[in-house]
Design a protein around this motif. Structure first.
Motif, PDB file in Angstrom:
ATOM      1  N   ASN A 112       0.752  -1.157  -0.023  1.00 22.98           N
ATOM      2  CA  ASN A 112       0.042   0.076  -0.126  1.00 22.98           C
ATOM      3  C   ASN A 112       0.769   1.264  -0.004  1.00 22.98           C
ATOM      4  OD1 ASN A 112      -1.436   2.425   0.777  1.00 22.98           O
ATOM      5  ND2 ASN A 112      -3.038   0.919   1.932  1.00 22.98           N
ATOM      6  N   LEU A 115       0.548   3.674   2.893  1.00 24.63           N
ATOM      7  CA  LEU A 115       1.141   3.348   4.238  1.00 24.63           C
ATOM      8  C   LEU A 115       2.812   2.790   4.271  1.00 24.63           C
ATOM      9  CD1 LEU A 115      -1.903   0.808   5.144  1.00 24.63           C
ATOM     10  CD2 LEU A 115      -1.428   3.107   6.046  1.00 24.63           C
ATOM     11  N   HIS A 116       3.041   2.372   3.186  1.00 30.98           N
ATOM     12  CA  HIS A 116       4.528   1.910   3.167  1.00 30.98           C
ATOM     13  C   HIS A 116       5.648   2.717   2.626  1.00 30.98           C
ATOM     14  CE1 HIS A 116       1.820  -2.097   3.209  1.00 30.98           C
ATOM     15  NE2 HIS A 116       2.124  -1.758   4.239  1.00 30.98           N
TER      16      HIS A 116
END
Length: 253
Positions: A112, A115-116
């Motif tokens: 993601n 998120l990452h």
């Protein structure tokens, strides 16, 4: 110092070999201590000369490196994304593109970017996940899966590229070079024009504003821009062609 480099590489390969053999590692509650070793060794394998341990071939060692990194990072999402990206890159270097694409599909089911991506940039200096996804667009095009390649180009540009900070010009260049190459290979000049604007906006203009003080050399940007201008001009002479030719003829680098 070549001797220091050789000893550093041997230290890394020995550490991974010891960890792989150590029975006590099953008692570790946090095995992330070894992740930097896998990441460093993957960079060594890509860019330097080294001797694999235990008389293994380079191909065998690098495949096991990728497999072990994936195994060790199970259930730790962004680390596992990095490990799967490493595994796909190993397969790519060994010419196993279809296998690499399968691993990338698995990685995309976890990865993601919102998120990452920045966590990966902080932990590993670069987001190798988006880099390998971008690289795979040209593989898909090469294998005749062009519609899939174009959809993936849009996905990278729309959802992944915005997560890369403006100052990370090396990462942006690494991402956009295969994307632009894929777009420039299309028969429609509109796709090449899109590639030209993407590279101009995210790489070429920011590098020029930095005055050559960054890690992306301005001459490299000029070369890529000339190619993209030619691809997007529909075979016609574009406005600043003479300026570009003069620049290339007078290069001192």
């Amino acid at each position: 110092n070549e001797e220091a480099k050789r000893r550093g590489i041997k230290c890394c390969t020995d550490a991974l070999d010891i960890f792989d053999r150590a029975l006590a590692k099953t008692k570790l509650s946090d095995r992330s201590v070894i992740y930097p070793g896998y990441s460093l060794m993957s960079n060594i394998a890509r860019t330097m000369t080294y001797v694999p341990p235990n008389n293994m071939s380079h191909e065998e060692f690098e495949l096991s490196l990728g497999e072990n990194f994936v195994k060790e990072t199970q259930y730790q999402q962004y680390h596992q994304c990095r490990a799967l990206a490493l595994q796909a890159d190993v397969m790519r270097r060994q010419g196993k593109y279809e296998d690499a694409l399968s691993v990338i599909d698995e990685m995309k089911s976890i990865y993601n970017p919102h998120l990452h991506s920045r966590v990966l940039m902080k932990e590993y200096i670069t987001d190798h996940c988006v880099e390998i996804i971008a690289a795979s667009t040209f593989w898909l095009h090469h294998f005749g899966r062009n519609d899939e390649a174009l959809r993936l180009c849009d996905q990278v540009v729309d959802t992944m590229l915005p997560e890369i900070e403006a100052i990370e010009l090396v990462t942006k260049s690494t991402i956009l070079t295969p994307i632009c190459r894929t777009l420039a290979k299309q028969r429609q000049s509109g796709a090449a024009k899109k590639a030209l604007e993407l590279y101009r906006t995210h790489v070429s203009d920011p590098v020029a504003l930095a005055g050559g003080g960054g890690k992306v050399h301005p001459s490299m940007c000029v070369s890529i821009m000339i190619i993209l201008k030619c691809c997007s001009s529909g075979g016609e002479v574009y406005d600043d062609l003479s300026t570009d030719i003069a620049h290339m003829l007078n290069r001192k680098d």
